[in-house]
Design a protein around this motif. Structure first.
Motif, short mmCIF file in Angstrom:
data_model
loop_
_atom_site.label_atom_id
_atom_site.label_comp_id
_atom_site.label_asym_id
_atom_site.label_seq_id
_atom_site.Cartn_x
_atom_site.Cartn_y
_atom_site.Cartn_z
N LEU A 41 -13.81 17.98 14.06
CA LEU A 41 -12.83 19.06 13.98
C LEU A 41 -12.26 19.18 12.58
O LEU A 41 -12.06 20.30 12.07
N GLU A 42 -12.03 18.06 11.93
CA GLU A 42 -11.52 18.07 10.56
C GLU A 42 -12.52 18.74 9.62
O GLU A 42 -12.15 19.52 8.74
N HIS A 44 -14.97 20.91 10.45
CA HIS A 44 -15.38 22.28 10.80
C HIS A 44 -14.24 23.08 11.44
O HIS A 44 -14.48 23.94 12.27
N SER A 45 -13.03 22.81 11.04
CA SER A 45 -11.87 23.45 11.67
C SER A 45 -11.87 24.97 11.51
O SER A 45 -11.32 25.69 12.35
N ASP A 46 -12.48 25.47 10.46
CA ASP A 46 -12.50 26.92 10.24
C ASP A 46 -13.46 27.62 11.20
O ASP A 46 -13.33 28.83 11.41
N MET A 69 -4.92 15.75 17.99
CA MET A 69 -5.27 17.13 17.62
C MET A 69 -4.04 18.01 17.50
O MET A 69 -3.92 18.82 16.58
N LYS A 72 -1.91 18.57 14.34
CA LYS A 72 -2.38 19.38 13.22
C LYS A 72 -2.95 20.73 13.63
O LYS A 72 -2.87 21.71 12.87
N TYR A 73 -3.54 20.82 14.83
CA TYR A 73 -4.27 22.03 15.21
C TYR A 73 -3.67 22.70 16.45
O TYR A 73 -3.18 22.03 17.35
N ILE A 75 -5.63 24.87 18.15
CA ILE A 75 -6.84 25.34 18.80
C ILE A 75 -6.79 25.04 20.30
O ILE A 75 -6.28 24.00 20.72
#
Length: 239
Positions: A41-42, A44-46, A69, A72-73, A75
């Motif tokens: 995830l770090e 390919h987070s975009d 997760m 920071k995210y 998603i």
């Protein structure tokens, strides 16, 4: 292309999910434990728009990874759970999961939930706007539909995509009692199966963000045996 991160220590499940998802046009990244999932995830987070996350895994379990997760995210995350993991389902929702699917899962149901979560996530990010009105108001709560922003008495609040859609639904039906099934069908766009815990957790998270005292809610109230309603009577002068 929208990418999905599939994290499960069972190779057969990962392989099956890859087939289902790629057939629907999604790209897939995979991991076999929570620690690996965080690294993917770090990196390919975009690209990643959703995570399918197993609970019981070696090295780092899904609940711990879920909590990491959420530091920071924002998603969307759908938990992959066994029928015997009811306590873990609730815990996962409490630490930030958006939904869960019970193994063995129905591919049609799984894909419907994936599409629903990605649609809400991209809409919250401003990639798709389809609402007719630009703002919704009620009792000091305001949603800016165009910007996908929320505030209470002018103070911005941060909502997940699911929380945003639930609050939007209540603002569109102020004062009306909505059953858990109605909420689930409207927000998740699928048939409710064991929806009570899922809705209850998201309602609690919303209360923590819009209420002065979540334990004594003035806006988002339970109507016992029927569901929930949003009471938007103007109260600012009484607080």
């Amino acid at each position: 292309m929208n990418y999905i991160l599939v994290c499960d220590d069972e190779r057969d499940i990962v392989s099956a999910l890859k087939i289902y998802l790629t057939t629907e046009g999604y790209g897939v990244y995979s991991a076999s434990n929570g620690e690996d999932a965080l690294h993917v995830l770090e990196e390919h987070s975009d690209e990643i728009k959703l995570v399918l996350l197993d609970i019981m895994m070696p090295v780092m379990d899904g609940i711990t990874a879920m909590a990491r997760m959420r530091e920071k995210y924002n998603i969307p995350v759908i938990l992959l759970t066994a029928k015997s993991e009811d306590t873990d389902k609730v815990l996962g929702l409490n630490v930030g999961a958006d939904d869960y699917v019970t193994k063995p899962f129905n591919p049609v149901e799984l894909l419907a939930r994936v599409r629903s979560q990605i649609r809400r996530y991209t809409m919250l990010g401003g990639e798709k706007i389809s609402d007719k009105s630009e703002r919704l108001y009620g009792g000091g709560i305001e949603l800016d539909i165009k910007k996908r922003e929320a505030s209470v008495w002018g103070e911005p609040i941060t909502l997940t995509a699911t929380e945003y859609e639930i609050l939007k639904l209540f603002l569109e039906h102020q004062g009306e009692v909505l059953s858990t099934k109605e909420i689930y069908r409207s927000v998740w766009k699928s048939n409710p199966i064991g929806e009570e815990n899922t809705i209850a957790v998201h309602i609690r998270h919303l209360r923590e963000k819009i209420e002065i005292d979540p334990a004594e809610p003035r806006y988002l109230k339970v109507v016992w045996g029927q569901g929930y309603k949003l009471d938007t009577v103007e109260r600012r002068g009484k607080e």
